[in-house]
Design an enzyme around this catalytic site. Structure first.
Site, PDB file in Angstrom:
ATOM      1  N   TYR A 133       0.816  -1.214   0.000  1.00  0.00           N
ATOM      2  CA  TYR A 133       0.000   0.000   0.000  1.00  0.00           C
ATOM      3  C   TYR A 133       0.854   1.270   0.000  1.00  0.00           C
ATOM      4  O   TYR A 133       0.352   2.356  -0.251  1.00  0.00           O
ATOM      5  CB  TYR A 133      -0.939   0.022   1.224  1.00  0.00           C
ATOM      6  CG  TYR A 133      -1.998  -1.073   1.214  1.00  0.00           C
ATOM      7  CD1 TYR A 133      -1.999  -2.058   0.243  1.00  0.00           C
ATOM      8  CD2 TYR A 133      -2.986  -1.110   2.179  1.00  0.00           C
ATOM      9  CE1 TYR A 133      -2.949  -3.066   0.237  1.00  0.00           C
ATOM     10  CE2 TYR A 133      -3.951  -2.111   2.178  1.00  0.00           C
ATOM     11  CZ  TYR A 133      -3.925  -3.086   1.209  1.00  0.00           C
ATOM     12  OH  TYR A 133      -4.868  -4.075   1.200  1.00  0.00           O
ATOM     13  N   LYS A 182       4.006 -15.275   2.590  1.00  0.00           N
ATOM     14  CA  LYS A 182       4.009 -16.028   1.328  1.00  0.00           C
ATOM     15  C   LYS A 182       5.471 -16.300   0.981  1.00  0.00           C
ATOM     16  O   LYS A 182       5.975 -15.912  -0.089  1.00  0.00           O
ATOM     17  CB  LYS A 182       3.280 -15.189   0.258  1.00  0.00           C
ATOM     18  CG  LYS A 182       3.007 -15.903  -1.050  1.00  0.00           C
ATOM     19  CD  LYS A 182       1.958 -16.998  -0.952  1.00  0.00           C
ATOM     20  CE  LYS A 182       1.821 -17.712  -2.285  1.00  0.00           C
ATOM     21  NZ  LYS A 182       1.081 -18.975  -2.199  1.00  0.00           N
ATOM     22  N   ASP A 214      -2.233 -18.462   1.700  1.00  0.00           N
ATOM     23  CA  ASP A 214      -3.332 -19.213   1.086  1.00  0.00           C
ATOM     24  C   ASP A 214      -3.840 -20.301   2.034  1.00  0.00           C
ATOM     25  O   ASP A 214      -5.053 -20.474   2.214  1.00  0.00           O
ATOM     26  CB  ASP A 214      -2.943 -19.776  -0.290  1.00  0.00           C
ATOM     27  CG  ASP A 214      -1.484 -20.210  -0.397  1.00  0.00           C
ATOM     28  OD1 ASP A 214      -0.760 -20.131   0.615  1.00  0.00           O
ATOM     29  OD2 ASP A 214      -1.074 -20.647  -1.486  1.00  0.00           O
ATOM     30  N   ASP A 238      -5.309  -7.159   5.714  1.00  0.00           N
ATOM     31  CA  ASP A 238      -6.524  -6.494   5.238  1.00  0.00           C
ATOM     32  C   ASP A 238      -7.538  -7.543   4.772  1.00  0.00           C
ATOM     33  O   ASP A 238      -8.713  -7.533   5.155  1.00  0.00           O
ATOM     34  CB  ASP A 238      -6.143  -5.547   4.088  1.00  0.00           C
ATOM     35  CG  ASP A 238      -7.266  -4.598   3.702  1.00  0.00           C
ATOM     36  OD1 ASP A 238      -8.334  -4.639   4.340  1.00  0.00           O
ATOM     37  OD2 ASP A 238      -7.072  -3.816   2.754  1.00  0.00           O
ATOM     38  N   ASP A 242     -11.141  -9.209   6.962  1.00  0.00           N
ATOM     39  CA  ASP A 242     -12.511  -9.126   6.426  1.00  0.00           C
ATOM     40  C   ASP A 242     -13.134 -10.519   6.361  1.00  0.00           C
ATOM     41  O   ASP A 242     -14.299 -10.716   6.709  1.00  0.00           O
ATOM     42  CB  ASP A 242     -12.530  -8.523   5.009  1.00  0.00           C
ATOM     43  CG  ASP A 242     -12.783  -7.019   4.998  1.00  0.00           C
ATOM     44  OD1 ASP A 242     -12.316  -6.348   5.942  1.00  0.00           O
ATOM     45  OD2 ASP A 242     -13.442  -6.523   4.063  1.00  0.00           O
TER      46      ASP A 242
HETATM   47 MG    MG Z   1     -10.233  -3.638   4.485  1.00  0.00          MG
END
Ligand code: MG
Ligand code: NAI
Length: 349
Positions: A133, A182, A214, A238, A242
């Site tokens: 990000y 990862k 994963d 992130d 969720d």
């Molecule tokens: Mg989010």
């Protein structure tokens, strides 16, 4: 003692769920005698509309000078990218660890069989100031066809401070930490794993294991009780947190605290501005309520009040009223749930 809170309601359902924060803080102030000053500042699309800037200097200054920052949600018209305000705020406040507790409450209906999710109690720690990000270069690439690039960058200091905080919190919980990366493909992940293992040597009482992201996303909904603290980088955290919203019944139930080594923390629900339900008065306010509990605990040094609030939320979740995201037949809206929670909370303090 006075607690100064910079309140940034933002966009969509952000201001709708912020109302519960005002109600709950009024209860805390009344019962504890502590003066709580809450001042509102624009952020996100609202701030763009008013000033042209998603994070106006006045908002940033108020955030940096507060004891804690409460944020609703940002999100707006395509092409404006008001979400940059949240990234900028995290970076300028240097809050690098985004804590997202995920705990199921017995009796709450989810998409899973009760025995799969019951007893889930996870603390996600998402590194929040680096990774894909923030890394440069970022943006469109000039060439024959349209192309774009994002850069995932991590250095050892960024990983180490998040890991140290994670291990410290694992010590206060059930003593186990799962680091998610990862490392079979990504160089930043290999560095992540190396540094996490180095920090682990200072915390011999914490059991550490490593999962590829994963596999972690699979095990999260297959066997969620196996997790205690989950430590991971910005992008993976992130997405996984969720996903974890489904375990508790709704994304609208999750709160978060983003903290650094010192200075004010940033407290916000995990959900976004939810344009699909904004303006209808049905947004679930309990994620914001959990956020207020986190603020009382991590931002105000009031763990007793925080615990009472979490107990109140658990009770409302079981007894109702609840919003339609938890029960499609429910006619209760944000206001009704907020008022019921505030009344229950007041009776506990
Ligand atoms: Mg989010
Ligand atoms: P979202 O989290 O806003 O919504 C996802 C789904 O969950 C929607 O169906 C929504 O109705 C539901 N939902 C979310 N919160 C709820 C609540 N409190 N009660 C009931 N249902 C709820 O994610 P989406 O739609 O992908 O993003 C919308 C905007 O929010 C985008 O502009 C995005 O960039 C922004 N966003 C901002 C965040 C922040 O301010 N920190 C975090 C996540 C997204």
């Amino acid at each position: 003692m006075t607690l100064r809170i910079a309140c940034l309601p933002g966009d969509g359902i952000g201001p709708e769920v912020m109302d519960i924060a005002h109600l709950l803080l009024a209860v805390v102030s009344k019962q504890s005698g502590i003066q709580i000053d809450v001042s509102e500042y624009p952020v996100g699309q609202k701030a763009i509309d008013e000033t042209g800037d998603p994070l106006p200097p006045e908002t940033l200054k108020a955030a940096l000078n507060s004891d804690a920052v409460l944020l609703g949600a940002v999100g707006g018209r395509e092409g404006n990218w008001p979400e940059s305000a949240v990234l900028e705020l995290r970076r300028k406040m240097d809050v690098f660890a985004n804590l997202r507790p995920v705990r199921t409450v017995k009796g709450v209906v989810t998409s899973f069989r009760p025995e799969v999710v019951e007893g889930t109690d996870i603390l996600f720690i998402r590194e929040s100031t680096a990774g894909a990000y923030f890394g440069e270069p970022k943006g469109p690439v000039q060439g024959e066809m349209r192309a774009a690039v994002d850069t995932t960058y991590y250095n050892e200091a960024q990983i180490e401070r998040a890991a140290r905080l994670g291990f410290g919190l694992a010590q206060q919980r059930r003593g186990s930490l799962t680091s998610v990366d990862k490392a079979n493909v990504m160089a930043t992940s290999r560095l992540w794993r190396e540094v996490v293992n180095e920090v682990a040597t200072e915390f011999s009482d914490v059991k550490v294991d490593h999962l590829l992201v994963d596999a972690a996303s699979y095990l999260l909904i297959r066997q969620p009780q196996r997790f205690d603290v989950v430590l991971t980088e910005n992008l993976f955290g992130d997405i996984l947190s969720d996903e974890a919203g489904a375990l508790v019944g709704s994304l609208g139930l999750l709160g978060s605290a983003t903290i650094g080594e010192s200075g004010p923390g940033l407290f916000e629900p995990v959900h976004g501005s939810a344009p699909d339900i904004a303006g209808r008065g049905i947004a679930n306010p309990l994620g914001m309520a959990r956020t207020v509990a986190l603020m009382l605990s991590y931002g105000a040094g009031m763990p007793k009040e925080a615990q009472a609030l979490d107990e109140s939320i658990d009770r409302i979740l079981v007894q109702g009223p609840v919003t339609p995201d938890l029960n499609p037949d429910s006619k209760a809206g944000t206001k009704e749930v907020s008022e019921a929670l505030a009344a229950d909370f007041e009776s506990r303090l």
